[in-house]
Design a protein around this motif. Sequence first.
Motif, PDB file in Angstrom:
ATOM      1  N   UNK A   1      52.106  53.164  40.897  1.00  0.00           N
ATOM      2  CA  UNK A   1      51.962  51.790  41.375  1.00  0.00           C
ATOM      3  C   UNK A   1      50.626  51.194  40.930  1.00  0.00           C
ATOM      4  N   UNK A   2      49.557  51.976  40.932  1.00  0.00           N
ATOM      5  CA  UNK A   2      48.217  51.462  40.662  1.00  0.00           C
ATOM      6  C   UNK A   2      47.926  51.288  39.174  1.00  0.00           C
ATOM      7  N   UNK A   3      48.440  52.117  38.310  1.00  0.00           N
ATOM      8  CA  UNK A   3      48.102  52.060  36.883  1.00  0.00           C
ATOM      9  C   UNK A   3      48.461  50.727  36.237  1.00  0.00           C
ATOM     10  N   UNK A   4      49.627  50.144  36.446  1.00  0.00           N
ATOM     11  CA  UNK A   4      49.901  48.833  35.847  1.00  0.00           C
ATOM     12  C   UNK A   4      48.920  47.756  36.330  1.00  0.00           C
TER      13      UNK A   4
ATOM     14  N   UNK B   1      46.402  45.384  33.990  1.00  0.00           N
ATOM     15  CA  UNK B   1      46.344  43.937  34.148  1.00  0.00           C
ATOM     16  C   UNK B   1      44.908  43.473  34.342  1.00  0.00           C
ATOM     17  N   UNK B   2      44.117  44.221  35.093  1.00  0.00           N
ATOM     18  CA  UNK B   2      42.721  43.846  35.323  1.00  0.00           C
ATOM     19  C   UNK B   2      41.926  43.890  34.022  1.00  0.00           C
ATOM     20  N   UNK B   3      42.141  44.898  33.195  1.00  0.00           N
ATOM     21  CA  UNK B   3      41.446  44.988  31.911  1.00  0.00           C
ATOM     22  C   UNK B   3      41.873  43.841  31.006  1.00  0.00           C
ATOM     23  N   UNK B   4      43.150  43.520  31.002  1.00  0.00           N
ATOM     24  CA  UNK B   4      43.655  42.415  30.195  1.00  0.00           C
ATOM     25  C   UNK B   4      43.040  41.088  30.634  1.00  0.00           C
TER      26      UNK B   4
END
Length: 162
Positions: free
Chosen positions: A32-35, A39-42
Amino acid sequence: MCARSSESTPQRGFTMIELIAILILVGVLAAVAMPKLDTAVSLRNDTARDEVLAALRYAGQTAQSHRRLVCADVSATAVTLRIATNRPASACDTALTGPDGSASFTSNPGSSTFTLSPSGTMYFQPDGRVTSDGAGTTASARSLAITGVGSITIGGETGLVR
């Protein structure tokens, strides 16, 4: 003296069922946390692109509104702007500060790097063109690649930054 038997000593540690339950829980949380981390890095890379885009548009608008030459230097992680104090001019001699008062227009919060092609200083002329020399004799279209996001194009004859 009374000897303790091994039956009366409490056992310490986790059971196999408890360990398996924890591993399953950690696996679900990671899925759940990895996507969300991606998104935060993007978003941080998009922020870097937006800051560069705003800095270059600001350079063009300042050159036209002040009727002065504005020079933009692009390094691997920042864009710095300078402005000519006199006109006409073929070089920029004063730092052009951003809204926060610093001379660097990008904070580059992500892992993006900037690559300008062709490399070198961009000269935003008062007439709206972008040139490869301060005298304004050669209009120069440029492309600024940003890792992880894409690129920005700068029109030589029009000075359009997109």
